[in-house]
Design an enzyme around this catalytic site. Structure first.
Site, PDB file in Angstrom:
ATOM      1  N   CYS A   8       0.938  10.868  -8.843  1.00  0.00           N
ATOM      2  CA  CYS A   8       0.798  12.274  -8.473  1.00  0.00           C
ATOM      3  C   CYS A   8      -0.054  12.584  -8.493  1.00  0.00           C
ATOM      4  O   CYS A   8      -1.522  11.484  -7.908  1.00  0.00           O
ATOM      5  CB  CYS A   8       0.775  12.960 -10.521  1.00  0.00           C
ATOM      6  SG  CYS A   8       1.723  13.222 -11.177  1.00  0.00           S
ATOM      7  N   ARG A  37       0.778   9.786  -1.001  1.00  0.00           N
ATOM      8  CA  ARG A  37       1.273   9.291  -2.620  1.00  0.00           C
ATOM      9  C   ARG A  37       2.814   9.476  -3.556  1.00  0.00           C
ATOM     10  O   ARG A  37       3.329   8.640  -4.366  1.00  0.00           O
ATOM     11  CB  ARG A  37       0.366   9.552  -3.397  1.00  0.00           C
ATOM     12  CG  ARG A  37      -0.825   9.673  -2.881  1.00  0.00           C
ATOM     13  CD  ARG A  37      -1.511  11.001  -4.244  1.00  0.00           C
ATOM     14  NE  ARG A  37      -2.223  10.608  -5.122  1.00  0.00           N
ATOM     15  CZ  ARG A  37      -3.545   9.231  -5.592  1.00  0.00           C
ATOM     16  NH1 ARG A  37      -3.965   9.192  -4.800  1.00  0.00           N
ATOM     17  NH2 ARG A  37      -2.988   8.867  -6.945  1.00  0.00           N
ATOM     18  N   TRP A  86       5.081  13.116  -9.449  1.00  0.00           N
ATOM     19  CA  TRP A  86       6.108  12.401  -9.823  1.00  0.00           C
ATOM     20  C   TRP A  86       6.602  12.132 -11.154  1.00  0.00           C
ATOM     21  O   TRP A  86       5.769  11.934 -11.738  1.00  0.00           O
ATOM     22  CB  TRP A  86       4.910  10.893  -8.782  1.00  0.00           C
ATOM     23  CG  TRP A  86       6.000  10.450  -8.853  1.00  0.00           C
ATOM     24  CD1 TRP A  86       6.754   9.345  -7.139  1.00  0.00           C
ATOM     25  CD2 TRP A  86       6.292   8.653  -9.442  1.00  0.00           C
ATOM     26  NE1 TRP A  86       7.626   9.083  -7.413  1.00  0.00           N
ATOM     27  CE2 TRP A  86       6.567   7.646  -9.034  1.00  0.00           C
ATOM     28  CE3 TRP A  86       5.888   8.387 -10.593  1.00  0.00           C
ATOM     29  CZ2 TRP A  86       7.900   6.521  -9.158  1.00  0.00           C
ATOM     30  CZ3 TRP A  86       6.302   7.220 -11.083  1.00  0.00           C
ATOM     31  CH2 TRP A  86       7.313   6.203 -11.239  1.00  0.00           C
ATOM     32  N   ASN A 114      -2.961  13.575 -13.578  1.00  0.00           N
ATOM     33  CA  ASN A 114      -2.065  12.043 -13.245  1.00  0.00           C
ATOM     34  C   ASN A 114      -2.214  11.574 -14.544  1.00  0.00           C
ATOM     35  O   ASN A 114      -3.529  11.491 -14.868  1.00  0.00           O
ATOM     36  CB  ASN A 114      -2.851  11.915 -11.924  1.00  0.00           C
ATOM     37  CG  ASN A 114      -1.913  10.780 -10.609  1.00  0.00           C
ATOM     38  OD1 ASN A 114      -1.152  10.277 -12.158  1.00  0.00           O
ATOM     39  ND2 ASN A 114      -2.769  10.053 -10.726  1.00  0.00           N
ATOM     40  N   GLY A 115      -1.079  10.636 -14.756  1.00  0.00           N
ATOM     41  CA  GLY A 115      -1.200   9.669 -15.614  1.00  0.00           C
ATOM     42  C   GLY A 115       0.076   9.778 -16.532  1.00  0.00           C
ATOM     43  O   GLY A 115       0.473  10.853 -16.834  1.00  0.00           O
ATOM     44  N   GLU A 146       8.644 -10.577   0.126  1.00  0.00           N
ATOM     45  CA  GLU A 146       8.025  -9.483   0.795  1.00  0.00           C
ATOM     46  C   GLU A 146       8.731  -9.207   1.652  1.00  0.00           C
ATOM     47  O   GLU A 146       9.145  -8.250   1.920  1.00  0.00           O
ATOM     48  CB  GLU A 146       6.115  -9.542   1.595  1.00  0.00           C
ATOM     49  CG  GLU A 146       5.941  -8.579   2.322  1.00  0.00           C
ATOM     50  CD  GLU A 146       5.559  -7.124   1.119  1.00  0.00           C
ATOM     51  OE1 GLU A 146       5.661  -8.270  -0.298  1.00  0.00           O
ATOM     52  OE2 GLU A 146       5.557  -6.860   1.815  1.00  0.00           O
ATOM     53  N   LYS A 186      10.252  -5.177   2.053  1.00  0.00           N
ATOM     54  CA  LYS A 186      10.404  -4.519   2.883  1.00  0.00           C
ATOM     55  C   LYS A 186      11.384  -3.789   3.174  1.00  0.00           C
ATOM     56  O   LYS A 186      11.361  -2.151   3.360  1.00  0.00           O
ATOM     57  CB  LYS A 186       9.340  -5.192   4.046  1.00  0.00           C
ATOM     58  CG  LYS A 186       8.197  -5.163   3.724  1.00  0.00           C
ATOM     59  CD  LYS A 186       6.883  -4.399   3.828  1.00  0.00           C
ATOM     60  CE  LYS A 186       6.465  -3.931   2.298  1.00  0.00           C
ATOM     61  NZ  LYS A 186       6.117  -4.119   2.646  1.00  0.00           N
ATOM     62  N   GLU A 197      13.071  -1.058   0.005  1.00  0.00           N
ATOM     63  CA  GLU A 197      12.112   0.229  -0.503  1.00  0.00           C
ATOM     64  C   GLU A 197      12.478   0.390   0.431  1.00  0.00           C
ATOM     65  O   GLU A 197      12.083   2.326   0.296  1.00  0.00           O
ATOM     66  CB  GLU A 197      11.065   0.029  -0.879  1.00  0.00           C
ATOM     67  CG  GLU A 197       9.857  -0.654   0.364  1.00  0.00           C
ATOM     68  CD  GLU A 197       8.679  -0.774  -0.133  1.00  0.00           C
ATOM     69  OE1 GLU A 197       8.036  -0.102  -1.262  1.00  0.00           O
ATOM     70  OE2 GLU A 197       7.528  -2.295   0.221  1.00  0.00           O
ATOM     71  N   HIS A 226      22.950 -23.036  -6.923  1.00  0.00           N
ATOM     72  CA  HIS A 226      22.940 -22.685  -8.302  1.00  0.00           C
ATOM     73  C   HIS A 226      23.164 -21.415  -9.272  1.00  0.00           C
ATOM     74  O   HIS A 226      23.033 -20.770 -10.258  1.00  0.00           O
ATOM     75  CB  HIS A 226      21.105 -23.123  -9.246  1.00  0.00           C
ATOM     76  CG  HIS A 226      20.907 -24.420  -8.747  1.00  0.00           C
ATOM     77  ND1 HIS A 226      21.471 -25.341  -9.156  1.00  0.00           N
ATOM     78  CD2 HIS A 226      19.966 -24.655  -7.726  1.00  0.00           C
ATOM     79  CE1 HIS A 226      20.584 -26.887  -9.010  1.00  0.00           C
ATOM     80  NE2 HIS A 226      19.975 -26.056  -8.231  1.00  0.00           N
ATOM     81  N   LYS A 252       2.601   5.655  -4.346  1.00  0.00           N
ATOM     82  CA  LYS A 252       1.953   4.720  -3.022  1.00  0.00           C
ATOM     83  C   LYS A 252       1.235   4.222  -4.063  1.00  0.00           C
ATOM     84  O   LYS A 252       0.507   3.281  -4.256  1.00  0.00           O
ATOM     85  CB  LYS A 252       0.412   5.541  -2.354  1.00  0.00           C
ATOM     86  CG  LYS A 252       0.381   4.621  -1.355  1.00  0.00           C
ATOM     87  CD  LYS A 252       0.854   3.329  -0.236  1.00  0.00           C
ATOM     88  CE  LYS A 252      -0.085   2.359   0.710  1.00  0.00           C
ATOM     89  NZ  LYS A 252       0.482   1.381   1.287  1.00  0.00           N
TER      90      LYS A 252
HETATM   91  C1  AGP Z   1       4.843  -2.470  -1.384  1.00  0.00           C
HETATM   92  O1  AGP Z   1       5.319  -2.249  -0.509  1.00  0.00           O
HETATM   93  C2  AGP Z   1       5.399  -1.363  -2.519  1.00  0.00           C
HETATM   94  N1  AGP Z   1       4.902   0.383  -2.299  1.00  0.00           N
HETATM   95  C3  AGP Z   1       4.535  -1.508  -4.003  1.00  0.00           C
HETATM   96  O2  AGP Z   1       5.165  -3.140  -4.077  1.00  0.00           O
HETATM   97  C4  AGP Z   1       2.602  -1.743  -4.389  1.00  0.00           C
HETATM   98  O3  AGP Z   1       2.946  -3.052  -3.564  1.00  0.00           O
HETATM   99  C5  AGP Z   1       2.901  -1.716  -5.514  1.00  0.00           C
HETATM  100  O4  AGP Z   1       2.815  -0.876  -6.256  1.00  0.00           O
HETATM  101  C6  AGP Z   1       1.274  -2.399  -5.455  1.00  0.00           C
HETATM  102  O5  AGP Z   1      -0.158  -1.651  -5.344  1.00  0.00           O
HETATM  103  P1  AGP Z   1      -1.188  -1.802  -5.103  1.00  0.00           P
HETATM  104  O6  AGP Z   1      -1.276  -3.069  -4.454  1.00  0.00           O
HETATM  105  O7  AGP Z   1      -1.759  -0.431  -5.258  1.00  0.00           O
HETATM  106  O8  AGP Z   1      -1.687  -2.074  -6.740  1.00  0.00           O
END
Ligand code: AGP
Length: 607
Positions: free
Chosen positions: A2, A27, A75, A101-102, A480, A484, A487, A503, A602
């Site tokens: 949010c 965000r 959100w 927000n929260g 990673e 990428k 997501e 395994h 974000k």
């Molecule tokens: C990464 O591409 C994602 N957007 C997500 O995994 C992100 O790294 C994770 O939410 C942690 O966010 P932060 O680094 O702001 O704590």
């Protein structure tokens, strides 16, 4: 996650609120709304979907008059994304409107008790309990109603509050969620982060937990819950405004991929003085020799950076390192104490799970250090020490440059610790620092592969499953690369330790299945090559990412992407680059919303 905005000044609030909400779109959200006080009444307009829908509903803010208001991008956590559940939420008689927000943890019991008192709830949200509580306590004293409400609610919140009895002030309060006050000239603002303020003012105040800000166009006063006024600590934002713009790139993500050489330089160079790593302003020296265990805790890509950090710290500093997902760490009764160092990694510095893990670590007596990209964020200010990644504002939901900066901070920290613990000699120190300083140019060299990878993506963008494999640091990097891809392209992908395939996972390999093999650890190259042969023998297509010296692999794979040679400990900073491009171009080929992937935010400020 949010986004909250607020404004009070001498001009119409609605267009400013809409403009500032657009700056928070990155965000992540699924609906938006504004409330403005017009002739002593609260006028609320809200709509599911993009802010464009809200702009259409309000004729770009022209059909809502008044110089004071709040706005929100939601959100969804409680209640599906729809108009009714969108914020702001008005109280039953329209006395208050609130943006939040929260999460209000005890909203069900509050809702039940207010319903018994005759309150009618319109939405399914937890937030609506706040606005109804305010009205239930209100007897003409707004601050009193706010304090009573805060004592009733449990959970995390950043709140913007307006009351129709107060046409020249609005209120803001936060706990475990970001809220920043923007101090203008004859106008004042609130926002969830600086990107919504920087075009208006560089003077900001980061509200602290349980402080109530009373904001008019000419003044800002802040009070604690006892009603005592506290200092308004003004800070200057030193971002350049372009940093929050695309700069001619099609997406923020591509811009931020291309910024990585600069970001690595900005994060590393100031911390190398006279051939030594210098980490100013942290207390680590004072307690480093008492540390017998390090725990790295984070979420998502920050967790993957921590995975790399584990290998590098153990290799150089020879201190045992655990890595744990923040959402798991706090609930596993972690065995940490005053001899533990807990490192929290976070781009936003506001991730609820990571912040909660950090607080749990402190509660158990551990020393804490944060690696964070946003100055004065909650995680940065909660930890005993903080090392900032100087990546600048990262707008794309999928992190790239902040992840790379986190890796370099781990390299710096590992060298710093190893020197202080006497684990590396002058020659090894000099070699590591020399390789570290060369990383930016090696990342830049990898940009030459863009077109090749774009063509590769055109072969695989219709895949349903794509696997990434690697060993040791290559496995950390594969994690990673896989995230990428999935997501932003929504293609199912998994990263596996290459030695683990036999395994169970190898049963998933069939003709034409794409496997990206990260094999940059030369000392493990033969081992990973045998895993590549295993999947190749079962029909997989192989794209290998290897050190430029390993040309032998060309006869064994369908495509090879070479990375420049560097110290084995730093290869993750290079192997991730082709995987960032791959994820980007596969997503682009699928027409995905690259900067704002569906369902994602974000900064995940809820658990
Ligand atoms: C990464 O591409 C994602 N957007 C997500 O995994 C992100 O790294 C994770 O939410 C942690 O966010 P932060 O680094 O702001 O704590």
């Amino acid at each position: 996650m949010c986004g909250i905005v607020g404004f009070v000044g001498s001009t119409n609030a609605a267009p400013i609120l809409l403009n500032n909400l657009e700056k928070l779109e990155y965000r992540g959200y699924d609906s938006a709304g504004i409330s403005v006080i017009e002739n002593g009444c609260i006028v609320t307009k809200k709509a599911k979907g993009r802010i464009a829908n809200l702009k259409k509903l309000t004729d770009d803010g022209k059909n809502v008059n008044g110089c004071l208001g709040i706005g929100h991008t939601r959100w969804a956590t409680h209640g599906e994304p729809n108009d009714i559940n969108s914020h702001p939420h008005e109280s039953m008689h329209g006395k208050f409107a609130v943006v939040h927000n929260g999460i209000i943890e005890n909203y069900v019991s509050i809702r039940e008790s207010l319903t018994k008192k005759g309150f009618k709830f319109m939405s399914e949200t937890d937030t609506e309990t706040v606005t109804q509580l305010l009205e239930s306590y209100y007897d003409g004293n707004i601050m009193d109603a706010i304090v009573k409400t805060l004592h009733m609610i449990d959970g995390s919140y950043a709140l913007g509050i307006i009351c129709n009895d107060c046409t020249d002030k609005f209120y803001a309060v936060k706990k475990d969620n970001p809220l920043i006050i923007g101090l203008g000239d004859g106008e004042n603002y609130i926002a969830s982060d600086v990107t919504a303020l920087i075009e208006h003012t560089r003077k900001v105040c980061y509200l602290e937990d349980n402080e109530i800000a009373v904001i008019s166009k000419d003044s800002v006063h802040i009070y604690n819950l006892n009603g005592e006024e506290v200092e308004v600590k003004v800070k200057e934002i030193d971002w350049n405004i372009n940093a929050a713009e695309k700069g001619g790139y099609p997406h923020f993500m591509m811009k931020e991929i291309m910024e990585q050489p600069k970001v690595i330089r900005d994060t590393v160079t100031p911390r190398i003085k006279n051939g030594e790593v210098v980490l100013d302003g942290i207390e680590l020296d004072r307690y480093l020799d008492t540390v017998n265990k390090i725990v790295i805790t984070a979420c998502g890509s920050a967790y993957h950076a921590g995975f790399v950090g584990k290998y590098v710290l153990e290799k150089l500093a020879r201190v045992p390192v655990e890595v744990d997902l923040a959402s798991e760490f706090r609930y596993r009764d972690p065995m940490i104490n005053k001899n533990s160092l807990v490192i929290a990694v976070s781009q936003s510095g506001e991730t609820a799970d990571t912040l909660a893990a950090l607080k749990e670590a402190k509660r158990r007596g551990a020393k804490t250090l944060a690696i964070v990209n946003v100055v004065s964020s909650a995680i940065a200010t909660t930890a005993d020490d903080v090392i900032y990644t100087w990546a600048g504002p990262e707008i794309a939901v999928a992190t790239t440059k902040a992840y790379s900066a986190q890796l370099t901070v781990f390299y710096l920290l590992a060298i710093y610790m190893a020197r202080r613990l006497g684990k590396i000699d002058d020659a090894r120190n000099a070699q590591l620092i020399a390789d570290l300083l060369k990383l930016p140019e090696k990342v830049e060299k990898l940009f030459e592969q863009k077109t090749v990878i774009q063509n590769m993506a055109s072969l695989y963008f219709n895949e349903k499953h794509i696997f990434f494999i690697g060993r040791n640091l290559d496995y950390a990097s594969a994690l990673e690369g896989s995230l990428k891809l999935k997501e932003i392209s929504y293609i199912h992908s998994e990263a596996y330790a290459a030695g683990e395939l036999k395994h169970g996972t190898i049963s998933l390999i069939e003709e034409g299945r794409l496997v990206v093999a990260v094999a940059c650890q030369n000392q493990l190259f033969e081992k990973t090559l045998s895993n590549i042969r295993e999947v190749k023998a079962r029909g997989a297509d192989i794209v290998a990412i290897v050190d430029e010296s390993n040309t032998v692999i060309e006869s064994e794979t369908d495509k090879v992407l070479y990375i420049p040679s560097t110290d084995p400990l730093f290869t993750a900073s290079l192997s991730v680059i082709p995987m960032q491009f791959f994820g980007y171009y596969v997503a682009a080929a699928n027409g995905c919303d690259i900067d704002k992937p569906r369902n994602l935010a974000k900064s995940v400020t809820v658990e």
